[in-house]
Design a protein around this motif. Structure first.
Motif, PDB file in Angstrom:
ATOM      1  N   GLN A   1       0.828  -1.207   0.000  1.00 24.25           N
ATOM      2  CA  GLN A   1       0.000   0.000   0.000  1.00 24.25           C
ATOM      3  C   GLN A   1       0.861   1.255   0.000  1.00 24.25           C
ATOM      4  O   GLN A   1       0.525   2.251  -0.634  1.00 24.25           O
ATOM      5  CB  GLN A   1      -0.941  -0.024   1.212  1.00 24.25           C
ATOM      6  N   LEU A   2       1.990   1.201   0.689  1.00 23.19           N
ATOM      7  CA  LEU A   2       2.894   2.352   0.706  1.00 23.19           C
ATOM      8  C   LEU A   2       3.444   2.578  -0.701  1.00 23.19           C
ATOM      9  O   LEU A   2       3.529   3.722  -1.165  1.00 23.19           O
ATOM     10  CB  LEU A   2       4.039   2.126   1.706  1.00 23.19           C
ATOM     11  N   ASP A   3       3.790   1.496  -1.379  1.00 26.96           N
ATOM     12  CA  ASP A   3       4.321   1.588  -2.734  1.00 26.96           C
ATOM     13  C   ASP A   3       3.323   2.326  -3.637  1.00 26.96           C
ATOM     14  O   ASP A   3       3.668   3.261  -4.349  1.00 26.96           O
ATOM     15  CB  ASP A   3       4.593   0.171  -3.259  1.00 26.96           C
ATOM     16  N   ALA A   4       2.062   1.913  -3.563  1.00 22.84           N
ATOM     17  CA  ALA A   4       1.009   2.537  -4.374  1.00 22.84           C
ATOM     18  C   ALA A   4       0.807   3.995  -3.956  1.00 22.84           C
ATOM     19  O   ALA A   4       0.632   4.882  -4.794  1.00 22.84           O
ATOM     20  CB  ALA A   4      -0.292   1.766  -4.220  1.00 22.84           C
ATOM     21  N   TYR A   5       0.865   4.237  -2.659  1.00 16.15           N
ATOM     22  CA  TYR A   5       0.629   5.593  -2.162  1.00 16.15           C
ATOM     23  C   TYR A   5       1.757   6.540  -2.564  1.00 16.15           C
ATOM     24  O   TYR A   5       1.509   7.701  -2.918  1.00 16.15           O
ATOM     25  CB  TYR A   5       0.458   5.565  -0.637  1.00 16.15           C
ATOM     26  N   LEU A   6       3.008   6.039  -2.545  1.00 17.10           N
ATOM     27  CA  LEU A   6       4.146   6.867  -2.954  1.00 17.10           C
ATOM     28  C   LEU A   6       3.994   7.277  -4.421  1.00 17.10           C
ATOM     29  O   LEU A   6       4.324   8.410  -4.797  1.00 17.10           O
ATOM     30  CB  LEU A   6       5.462   6.116  -2.739  1.00 17.10           C
ATOM     31  N   ALA A   7       3.470   6.355  -5.225  1.00 16.98           N
ATOM     32  CA  ALA A   7       3.232   6.679  -6.637  1.00 16.98           C
ATOM     33  C   ALA A   7       2.193   7.787  -6.751  1.00 16.98           C
ATOM     34  O   ALA A   7       2.366   8.738  -7.518  1.00 16.98           O
ATOM     35  CB  ALA A   7       2.783   5.430  -7.386  1.00 16.98           C
ATOM     36  N   ASP A   8       1.130   7.694  -5.944  1.00 17.15           N
ATOM     37  CA  ASP A   8       0.105   8.756  -5.916  1.00 17.15           C
ATOM     38  C   ASP A   8       0.712  10.096  -5.520  1.00 17.15           C
ATOM     39  O   ASP A   8       0.444  11.125  -6.122  1.00 17.15           O
ATOM     40  CB  ASP A   8      -1.000   8.433  -4.892  1.00 17.15           C
ATOM     41  N   MET A   9       1.528  10.058  -4.474  1.00 20.17           N
ATOM     42  CA  MET A   9       2.144  11.298  -3.977  1.00 20.17           C
ATOM     43  C   MET A   9       2.965  11.960  -5.080  1.00 20.17           C
ATOM     44  O   MET A   9       2.927  13.164  -5.262  1.00 20.17           O
ATOM     45  CB  MET A   9       3.068  11.006  -2.786  1.00 20.17           C
ATOM     46  N   GLN A  10       3.707  11.128  -5.813  1.00 16.33           N
ATOM     47  CA  GLN A  10       4.593  11.681  -6.842  1.00 16.33           C
ATOM     48  C   GLN A  10       3.834  12.168  -8.063  1.00 16.33           C
ATOM     49  O   GLN A  10       4.303  13.027  -8.784  1.00 16.33           O
ATOM     50  CB  GLN A  10       5.653  10.649  -7.237  1.00 16.33           C
ATOM     51  N   ARG A  11       2.641  11.581  -8.260  1.00 19.51           N
ATOM     52  CA  ARG A  11       1.792  12.080  -9.340  1.00 19.51           C
ATOM     53  C   ARG A  11       1.086  13.352  -8.908  1.00 19.51           C
ATOM     54  O   ARG A  11       0.447  14.014  -9.707  1.00 19.51           O
ATOM     55  CB  ARG A  11       0.744  11.022  -9.717  1.00 19.51           C
ATOM     56  N   GLY A  12       1.193  13.667  -7.626  1.00 19.40           N
ATOM     57  CA  GLY A  12       0.582  14.890  -7.103  1.00 19.40           C
ATOM     58  C   GLY A  12      -0.926  14.802  -6.985  1.00 19.40           C
ATOM     59  O   GLY A  12      -1.620  15.806  -7.127  1.00 19.40           O
ATOM     60  N   ASP A  13      -1.420  13.587  -6.755  1.00 20.45           N
ATOM     61  CA  ASP A  13      -2.868  13.447  -6.563  1.00 20.45           C
ATOM     62  C   ASP A  13      -3.312  14.339  -5.405  1.00 20.45           C
ATOM     63  O   ASP A  13      -2.664  14.436  -4.385  1.00 20.45           O
ATOM     64  CB  ASP A  13      -3.220  11.988  -6.202  1.00 20.45           C
ATOM     65  N   ASP A  14      -4.463  14.957  -5.603  1.00 16.12           N
ATOM     66  CA  ASP A  14      -4.996  15.883  -4.587  1.00 16.12           C
ATOM     67  C   ASP A  14      -5.040  15.274  -3.206  1.00 16.12           C
ATOM     68  O   ASP A  14      -4.723  15.905  -2.207  1.00 16.12           O
ATOM     69  CB  ASP A  14      -6.416  16.316  -4.965  1.00 16.12           C
ATOM     70  N   THR A  15      -5.456  14.021  -3.196  1.00 12.64           N
ATOM     71  CA  THR A  15      -5.678  13.354  -1.908  1.00 12.64           C
ATOM     72  C   THR A  15      -4.415  13.178  -1.101  1.00 12.64           C
ATOM     73  O   THR A  15      -4.458  12.950   0.085  1.00 12.64           O
ATOM     74  CB  THR A  15      -6.295  11.973  -2.148  1.00 12.64           C
ATOM     75  N   SER A  16      -3.245  13.266  -1.769  1.00 14.51           N
ATOM     76  CA  SER A  16      -2.022  12.995  -1.022  1.00 14.51           C
ATOM     77  C   SER A  16      -1.195  14.240  -0.764  1.00 14.51           C
ATOM     78  O   SER A  16      -0.084  14.171  -0.274  1.00 14.51           O
ATOM     79  CB  SER A  16      -1.166  11.966  -1.774  1.00 14.51           C
TER      80      SER A  16
END
Lengths: 161, 114
Positions: free
Chosen positions: B97-112
């Motif tokens: 889940q951290l792996d997926a979340y780090l990808a979200d963070m780097q894509r700059g998803d609003d939620t992260s």
């Protein structure tokens, strides 16, 4: 390929885990140490999101993450930070409130950056090899020692079956 | 709906009365009444604990002629491979889940966004 590797060595009461993240180390550290981020990845998804009640990342600081089961039972993962060396190393205790609290479980997390990726390695140390391998059974608060032994035996059979 | 064995087993084991019931059943099958006897609580309260254990698949209730009894179930304990398996399962999920979340963070998803 980007999977977690796990080792459970024979003669040492530890579990070793490692994994590589495609992200710089400062970002991994932030995701690991800030409540708004931790709530997004920590815990069993099937249970719904966890609640980060406490996350005080400094030596002596405590952490507490709560999960509520469908029948309303709250179970809390708790611990204390022992060493904090941003952004490389974090040492903390790990416990499940109300279970095995007399046991010491220490997690050491290490983050190393290589070519823009972060290599994570975690070492979890238990009081003894028996604790590492039989914590569910040894945590039973049964009346008779005999029934605990029988349960341990049974669990051993189940695991090796 | 939480159905993964790790969560349900942890939750079921989180209570000392339920752990005592499991330990008693490790000695052999018995009736609800006998399970309730050592505990300072009503039969209804004990039945509730038994239901939680049953929902987690840790025990089963069966009927043999006129006799109703509870017995220990092997499944979930086998599935989680004891404590190490449960702990390892938790961290496997966490790191995935951290792996997926780090990808979200780097894509700059609003939620992260911090």
């Amino acid at each position: 390929m980007n999977k977690m590797l796990v080792e459970t060595p024979e003669g040492e009461p530890v579990i070793r885990m490692s994994r590589t993240f495609d992200a710089p180390r400062t970002l991994v550290w932030r995701a690991w140490t800030r409540p708004e981020h931790v709530a997004r990845w920590w815990g069993s998804r099937a249970m719904g999101a966890i609640k980060v009640v406490k996350l005080d990342v400094r030596p002596g600081g405590e952490w507490r993450f709560e999960q509520i089961t469908p029948d309303g039972t709250v179970f809390a993962f708790i611990g204390k930070y022992i060493e904090v060396d941003e952004p490389e190393r974090l040492v903390n205790t790990f416990a499940l409130e109300g279970m095995f609290e007399d046991k010491t479980v220490i997690e050491t997390h290490r983050f190393e950056e290589r070519d823009g990726k972060t290599h994570y390695s975690g070492v979890t140390r238990f009081d003894s090899i028996e604790d590492r391998d039989g914590m569910v059974a040894s945590g039973m608060e049964a009346g008779a020692q005999e029934s605990m032994n029988q349960l341990e035996e049974l669990l051993g059979e189940l695991v090796s079956a | 709906m939480a159905t993964d064995p790790l969560s349900l087993t942890f939750a079921a084991l989180a209570d000392p009365t339920r752990r005592a019931i499991l330990a008693r059943l490790a000695q052999g099958q018995t009736s609800v009444g006998e399970l309730a006897a050592p505990h300072q609580m009503s039969l209804a309260a004990v039945s509730k604990h038994i239901k939680v254990l049953e929902n987690a698949g840790l025990i089963a209730r069966e009927k043999d002629a006129q006799y109703r009894y509870c017995k220990l179930q092997a499944g979930p304990l086998q599935d989680i491979d004891g404590w190490v398996g449960a702990y390892r399962g938790l961290w496997r999920d966490n790191l995935d889940q951290l792996d997926a979340y780090l990808a979200d963070m780097q894509r700059g998803d609003d939620t992260s966004k911090q």
